[in-house]
Design a protein around this motif. Sequence first.
Motif, PDB file in Angstrom:
ATOM      1  N   GLY A   1      17.433  27.309  10.433  1.00  0.00           N
ATOM      2  CA  GLY A   1      16.254  27.443  11.291  1.00  0.00           C
ATOM      3  C   GLY A   1      14.974  26.887  10.678  1.00  0.00           C
ATOM      4  O   GLY A   1      13.910  26.984  11.277  1.00  0.00           O
ATOM      5  N   GLU A   2      15.049  26.350   9.474  1.00  0.00           N
ATOM      6  CA  GLU A   2      13.834  25.808   8.840  1.00  0.00           C
ATOM      7  C   GLU A   2      13.850  24.283   8.883  1.00  0.00           C
ATOM      8  O   GLU A   2      13.769  23.613   7.849  1.00  0.00           O
ATOM      9  CB  GLU A   2      13.720  26.301   7.403  1.00  0.00           C
ATOM     10  N   ARG A   3      13.964  23.756  10.068  1.00  0.00           N
ATOM     11  CA  ARG A   3      14.109  22.313  10.252  1.00  0.00           C
ATOM     12  C   ARG A   3      12.956  21.536   9.612  1.00  0.00           C
ATOM     13  O   ARG A   3      13.153  20.443   9.092  1.00  0.00           O
ATOM     14  CB  ARG A   3      14.195  22.023  11.758  1.00  0.00           C
ATOM     15  N   HIS A   4      11.761  22.137   9.643  1.00  0.00           N
ATOM     16  CA  HIS A   4      10.599  21.420   9.101  1.00  0.00           C
ATOM     17  C   HIS A   4      10.734  21.141   7.603  1.00  0.00           C
ATOM     18  O   HIS A   4      10.034  20.285   7.070  1.00  0.00           O
ATOM     19  CB  HIS A   4       9.315  22.214   9.372  1.00  0.00           C
ATOM     20  N   LEU A   5      11.641  21.866   6.932  1.00  0.00           N
ATOM     21  CA  LEU A   5      11.828  21.641   5.490  1.00  0.00           C
ATOM     22  C   LEU A   5      12.863  20.553   5.195  1.00  0.00           C
ATOM     23  O   LEU A   5      13.000  20.124   4.049  1.00  0.00           O
ATOM     24  CB  LEU A   5      12.257  22.946   4.803  1.00  0.00           C
TER      25      LEU A   5
END
Length: 302
Positions: free
Chosen positions: A145-149
């Motif tokens: 769920g931490e696609r931005h990383l």
Amino acid sequence: MTNETILVTGATGQVGRRLVPRLLAWRDSGDAVRVLVRTPEAAAGFEAAGAQAVVGDITDAADRERALDGATSVVNTAATFRDPSVEESGMYAVNRDAAVSLARESAKAGVRRFVQVSTIHVYGPGIGRPLREDDALRAPDAAEGERHLVYPHSKREAEEQIRALCEESGFDVITLRLPFVYGEGDPHIANALAHFNLGALATHAVMPMAHHADVAQAVQRALRTVRPQQPGYVAYNIAGDAPSTMYEFFELGGREFDVAAAAGRSVADLWAGVPDTTRAYRDLGFRPIYPTAKAAWRDGAL
Ligand SMILES: NC(=O)c1ccc[n+]([C@@H]2O[C@H](COP(=O)([O-])OP(=O)(O)OC[C@H]3O[C@@H](n4cnc5c(N)ncnc54)[C@H](OP(=O)(O)O)[C@@H]3O)[C@@H](O)[C@H]2O)c1
């Protein structure tokens, strides 16, 4: 002297489409600029402008082999981070695996210099002072769920794996770590403003930036510089001389910054994400044409 062939990946991107015409204009007589692009239409456009074009996908080994045939230097700008339809595995496939494979195959193919275009986001969280090239890369792994990383982590792993390859083989790689790139009609500022969390912005937050003209300058210098030291891996931060304040960033995008709402908010680390460009000044002779984005705006270069 043998003629040079510079292979540029990502030529249709915001960086590549502004870089390739400059490389074409700056090349010596007899030298070639070649692009690896994904569509025949893009290839035709670059051929009309005087470049060689190979149609293919950077994740495909056979396409990379065709693109590298006879290349003497490579500028790898291909990446995927804007398209929400690309899965996280696809981001690693392009940003890390294809970049590392291209570097390894370039070394085998006799390429003399490989320029990897990276990002200051590889440094990860701020460390209370400007970021220097020898600082540890701490962009964290992305949890579910931490696609931005995924983008910064995939670029970090690309750098680390390419560096290891250089240490084994002595292959000559220059990595350019870019901040927020803007200018010459790039809608990046407007697009970024559309996604900002306005409720979290502080007056003193800053945005380090590099104009497309300065990115191209840095690439050209990276391609041409004669390195005093043995070939191997070296990274350079590239940016204007001063970041834009958040107030200025809004101004550049034609939006009003809510000074009153932001006034009470503070910034934990004023240096978070701000690169020190001293090494590029000293080694590459890099001098930003646009020291600040406001200077570019005054010159009508946004
Ligand atoms: N723009 C910035 O503010 C910024 C900041 C820091 C670092 N960077 C770095 O600068 C580089 C260029 O960024 P950009 O802003 O120009 O990105 P961009 O506009 O998203 O362009 C990405 C380029 O990569 C190509 N590409 C993606 N997947 C590919 C694949 N599988 N095979 C072949 N080509 C593929 C795209 O081709 P298609 O046109 O076919 O999709 C496009 O040409 C990247 O490495 C990025 O990490 C950019």
